[in-house]
Design a protein around this motif. Structure first.
Motif, PDB file in Angstrom:
ATOM      1  N   ASP A  69       0.977  -0.765   0.047  1.00 50.18           N
ATOM      2  CA  ASP A  69       0.234  -0.467   0.079  1.00 50.18           C
ATOM      3  C   ASP A  69       1.167   1.101  -0.323  1.00 50.18           C
ATOM      4  OD1 ASP A  69      -1.961   2.489   1.907  1.00 50.18           O
ATOM      5  OD2 ASP A  69      -3.250   0.557   0.805  1.00 50.18           O
ATOM      6  N   TYR A  70       1.729   0.670   1.225  1.00 51.06           N
ATOM      7  CA  TYR A  70       2.574   2.246   0.615  1.00 51.06           C
ATOM      8  C   TYR A  70       3.822   3.312  -0.253  1.00 51.06           C
ATOM      9  CZ  TYR A  70       0.725   3.220   5.593  1.00 51.06           C
ATOM     10  OH  TYR A  70       0.438   3.172   6.625  1.00 51.06           O
ATOM     11  N   ALA A  73       1.424   4.328  -2.954  1.00 52.98           N
ATOM     12  CA  ALA A  73       1.679   5.793  -2.048  1.00 52.98           C
ATOM     13  C   ALA A  73       2.743   6.496  -2.807  1.00 52.98           C
ATOM     14  CB  ALA A  73       0.923   5.664  -1.049  1.00 52.98           C
ATOM     15  N   ALA A  77       2.782   9.216  -6.160  1.00 51.88           N
ATOM     16  CA  ALA A  77       2.996  10.465  -5.023  1.00 51.88           C
ATOM     17  C   ALA A  77       3.497  11.548  -6.567  1.00 51.88           C
ATOM     18  CB  ALA A  77       3.544  10.682  -3.984  1.00 51.88           C
ATOM     19  N   LEU A 106      -4.901   8.614  -3.107  1.00 52.11           N
ATOM     20  CA  LEU A 106      -3.852   9.100  -2.740  1.00 52.11           C
ATOM     21  C   LEU A 106      -3.931   8.719  -1.425  1.00 52.11           C
ATOM     22  CD1 LEU A 106      -0.408   9.263  -2.312  1.00 52.11           C
ATOM     23  CD2 LEU A 106      -0.563  11.469  -2.307  1.00 52.11           C
ATOM     24  N   LEU A 109      -4.505   5.657   0.585  1.00 52.91           N
ATOM     25  CA  LEU A 109      -2.947   5.263   0.344  1.00 52.91           C
ATOM     26  C   LEU A 109      -2.047   5.353   1.311  1.00 52.91           C
ATOM     27  CD1 LEU A 109      -2.189   5.129  -3.366  1.00 52.91           C
ATOM     28  CD2 LEU A 109      -3.240   2.750  -2.197  1.00 52.91           C
ATOM     29  N   LEU A 110      -1.976   6.613   1.902  1.00 50.87           N
ATOM     30  CA  LEU A 110      -1.313   6.907   3.134  1.00 50.87           C
ATOM     31  C   LEU A 110      -1.866   7.128   4.182  1.00 50.87           C
ATOM     32  CD1 LEU A 110      -0.176  10.422   1.911  1.00 50.87           C
ATOM     33  CD2 LEU A 110       1.481   8.841   1.861  1.00 50.87           C
ATOM     34  N   ARG A 122     -10.771   3.987  -4.631  1.00 50.97           N
ATOM     35  CA  ARG A 122      -9.155   3.302  -5.446  1.00 50.97           C
ATOM     36  C   ARG A 122      -9.540   3.167  -6.829  1.00 50.97           C
ATOM     37  NH1 ARG A 122      -5.417  -0.053  -0.667  1.00 50.97           N
ATOM     38  NH2 ARG A 122      -5.536   2.236   0.458  1.00 50.97           N
TER      39      ARG A 122
END
Length: 269
Positions: A69-70, A73, A77, A106, A109-110, A122
């Motif tokens: 996930d990160y 992200a 970004a 985004l 995701l964060l 999403r």
């Protein structure tokens, strides 16, 4: 001529930023071979990310989920920042619906745990991708420009299908259901969209009935839109310089709305 010590450094920074923005603009919006390869690579990465978004309701809770996930992200970004720099008018770009959708994705995701119940949105990234030139430029280059309306309508239908599936799974089937629950949610969405109505799976309560009504109405509309795109006569996109009419017959020499002479280029030009 007296030049302050900081002036040269500021000018170099401005010039470097200008070159960076120009380079990004040529990559994201250009038509060269290098730009098309870059756009194709970004599109492939986007499709892989969208596949993860579709499966994320089932994958959530696994040890590797947050790591993936990160990572996505960070990629998203970087892509949003690059697209913003490539835009000629950044404030205007930020106000576009596709930019708002990408920024919201985004955010989910964060904050995957805080916004877990909105994670199904999403999949709207697929709609955002369908609105960009990344998909249409390769199609036009490979001679499939006439399929734009069909592909666009199909992507709208697929986006709606998986957004609704994620919504139903999150709010009606999620607890302890796993992959089987997701399949039930997908099955229910498809039977509702097609108005098949087998009745073997039902959503409980008043909100379940209202959800079913919305799915059926929107699903029929999207199916009709797709059928129209497939079966109606092919039109080319060429704005009339006088009245602005966008769609014309491929062999049109005059605008059917105002009669203005047209010079529609051949598809191979």
């Amino acid at each position: 001529m007296d030049i302050s010590p900081g002036t040269g450094g500021t000018e170099r920074e401005v010039n470097a930023m200008g070159r960076l923005r120009g380079r990004l603009r040529s990559l994201y919006h250009g038509h060269s071979q290098g730009a098309l390869r870059f756009q194709l690579a970004v599109m492939v990465v986007d499709l892989l990310i969208i596949a993860f978004f579709i499966a994320s309701p089932v994958l959530r809770g696994r040890p590797s989920f947050l790591w993936i996930d990160y990572s996505i992200a960070a990629l998203l970004a970087a892509d949003i920042a690059a697209r913003a720099l490539a835009a000629k008018d950044i404030p205007r770009w930020l106000r576009q619906p596709t930019s708002v959708v990408d920024l919201f994705i985004l955010l989910t995701l964060l904050a995957p745990l805080w916004l877990a119940n909105l994670g199904f949105l999403r999949v709207l990234r697929l709609w955002s991708l369908s609105r960009s030139g990344f998909l249409w430029r390769p199609l036009a280059r490979w001679g499939y420009g006439s399929w734009r309306e069909v592909v666009h309508s199909a992507l709208n239908l697929v986006t709606f299908l998986f957004v609704v599936t994620g919504f139903i799974y999150t709010f009606f089937f999620r607890e302890g259901s796993g992959f089987a629950g997701y399949v039930d949610a997908l099955y229910y969405t498809v039977t509702s969209m097609t108005t098949t109505g087998y009745g073997d799976i039902l959503l409980p309560g008043m909100w379940g009935k209202l959800t079913s009504v919305v799915i059926m109405i929107a699903g029929i509309s999207l199916f009709i839109r797709l059928a129209q795109a497939i079966f109606r006569p092919y039109k080319v996109r060429y704005p009339c310089p006088q009245c602005g009419l966008q769609r014309h017959d491929p062999d049109a020499v005059h605008c059917k709305a105002c009669g203005y002479p047209l010079k529609i280029p051949d598809p191979d030009d």
